[in-house]
Design a protein around this motif. Structure first.
Motif, PDB file in Angstrom:
ATOM      1  N   UNK A 106       1.889  -7.767   6.059  1.00 38.77           N
ATOM      2  CA  UNK A 106       2.175  -9.065   5.673  1.00 38.77           C
ATOM      3  C   UNK A 106       1.637  -9.567   4.260  1.00 38.77           C
ATOM      4  N   UNK A 107       0.682  -8.779   3.583  1.00 37.40           N
ATOM      5  CA  UNK A 107       0.197  -9.164   2.400  1.00 37.40           C
ATOM      6  C   UNK A 107       1.085  -8.225   1.116  1.00 37.40           C
ATOM      7  N   UNK A 108       1.489  -7.073   1.481  1.00 41.42           N
ATOM      8  CA  UNK A 108       2.056  -5.986   0.692  1.00 41.42           C
ATOM      9  C   UNK A 108       1.248  -6.201  -0.745  1.00 41.42           C
ATOM     10  N   UNK A 109       0.152  -5.529  -0.748  1.00 41.02           N
ATOM     11  CA  UNK A 109      -0.552  -5.289  -1.957  1.00 41.02           C
ATOM     12  C   UNK A 109      -1.143  -3.555  -1.904  1.00 41.02           C
ATOM     13  N   UNK A 110      -1.102  -3.453  -3.044  1.00 44.30           N
ATOM     14  CA  UNK A 110      -1.576  -1.824  -3.137  1.00 44.30           C
ATOM     15  C   UNK A 110      -3.166  -1.822  -3.237  1.00 44.30           C
ATOM     16  N   UNK A 111      -3.475  -0.739  -2.279  1.00 47.53           N
ATOM     17  CA  UNK A 111      -4.962  -0.598  -2.073  1.00 47.53           C
ATOM     18  C   UNK A 111      -5.441   1.141  -2.156  1.00 47.53           C
ATOM     19  N   UNK A 112      -6.390   1.428  -2.448  1.00 45.58           N
ATOM     20  CA  UNK A 112      -6.618   2.881  -2.416  1.00 45.58           C
ATOM     21  C   UNK A 112      -7.221   3.101  -0.979  1.00 45.58           C
ATOM     22  N   UNK A 113      -7.330   4.624  -0.657  1.00 46.04           N
ATOM     23  CA  UNK A 113      -7.628   5.186   0.562  1.00 46.04           C
ATOM     24  C   UNK A 113      -9.206   4.300   0.711  1.00 46.04           C
ATOM     25  N   UNK A 114     -10.105   4.226  -0.243  1.00 47.52           N
ATOM     26  CA  UNK A 114     -11.274   3.704   0.068  1.00 47.52           C
ATOM     27  C   UNK A 114     -11.254   2.345   0.626  1.00 47.52           C
ATOM     28  N   UNK A 115     -10.244   1.636  -0.032  1.00 52.07           N
ATOM     29  CA  UNK A 115     -10.211   0.060   0.469  1.00 52.07           C
ATOM     30  C   UNK A 115      -9.332   0.069   2.003  1.00 52.07           C
ATOM     31  N   UNK A 116      -8.767   0.875   2.277  1.00 51.31           N
ATOM     32  CA  UNK A 116      -8.282   1.075   3.639  1.00 51.31           C
ATOM     33  C   UNK A 116      -9.301   1.283   4.654  1.00 51.31           C
ATOM     34  N   UNK A 117     -10.211   2.324   4.105  1.00 51.81           N
ATOM     35  CA  UNK A 117     -11.456   2.639   4.876  1.00 51.81           C
ATOM     36  C   UNK A 117     -12.446   1.611   5.069  1.00 51.81           C
ATOM     37  N   UNK A 118     -12.688   0.927   3.860  1.00 50.10           N
ATOM     38  CA  UNK A 118     -13.586  -0.229   4.106  1.00 50.10           C
ATOM     39  C   UNK A 118     -12.887  -1.321   5.042  1.00 50.10           C
ATOM     40  N   UNK A 119     -11.811  -1.804   4.841  1.00 48.10           N
ATOM     41  CA  UNK A 119     -11.209  -2.883   5.656  1.00 48.10           C
ATOM     42  C   UNK A 119     -11.282  -2.380   6.968  1.00 48.10           C
ATOM     43  N   UNK A 120     -10.882  -1.301   7.457  1.00 44.00           N
ATOM     44  CA  UNK A 120     -10.770  -0.790   8.968  1.00 44.00           C
ATOM     45  C   UNK A 120     -12.298  -0.954   9.385  1.00 44.00           C
ATOM     46  N   UNK A 121     -13.235  -0.475   8.855  1.00 46.49           N
ATOM     47  CA  UNK A 121     -14.796  -0.743   9.158  1.00 46.49           C
ATOM     48  C   UNK A 121     -14.953  -1.924   9.248  1.00 46.49           C
ATOM     49  N   UNK A 122     -14.701  -2.529   8.251  1.00 42.54           N
ATOM     50  CA  UNK A 122     -14.932  -4.258   8.469  1.00 42.54           C
ATOM     51  C   UNK A 122     -14.490  -4.674   9.658  1.00 42.54           C
ATOM     52  N   UNK A 123     -13.199  -4.617  10.098  1.00 39.04           N
ATOM     53  CA  UNK A 123     -12.611  -5.121  11.077  1.00 39.04           C
ATOM     54  C   UNK A 123     -13.183  -4.649  12.379  1.00 39.04           C
TER      55      UNK A 123
END
Length: 82
Positions: A26-43
């Motif tokens: 829904x936000x459609x923004x670019x993020x590195x793999x480290x950002x994906x990992x950090x967001x997943x852990x935070x959630x």
């Protein structure tokens, strides 16, 4: 009991993954793999804290800890009125 806990943890992980991909879609923004990992852990940790607090709430209610606090505060109010 252990199987129930493992099912709850697995459900939290599934919900975390669905939430993560929903945010990305829904936000459609670019993020590195480290950002994906950090967001997943935070959630995952956010859901874990919420589930832990709800478990403490039900545990406290089931074992009568809330009643002890309520009855002692009522006794204090009654002694203050006199």
């Amino acid at each position: 009991m252990l199987q129930t806990i493992l099912k709850i943890v697995a459900a939290c992980i599934v919900v975390s993954v669905i939430t993560h991909f929903g945010i990305i879609y829904f936000t459609e923004f670019e993020m590195s793999i480290h950002g994906h990992i950090a967001m997943g852990i935070g959630i995952l940790f956010t859901y874990g804290v919420g589930a832990g607090l709800m478990a403490l709430l039900f545990f406290s209610n089931k074992h009568g800890h809330d009643d002890e606090v309520y009855s002692s505060s009522q006794a204090k109010e009654n002694s203050d009125d006199q």
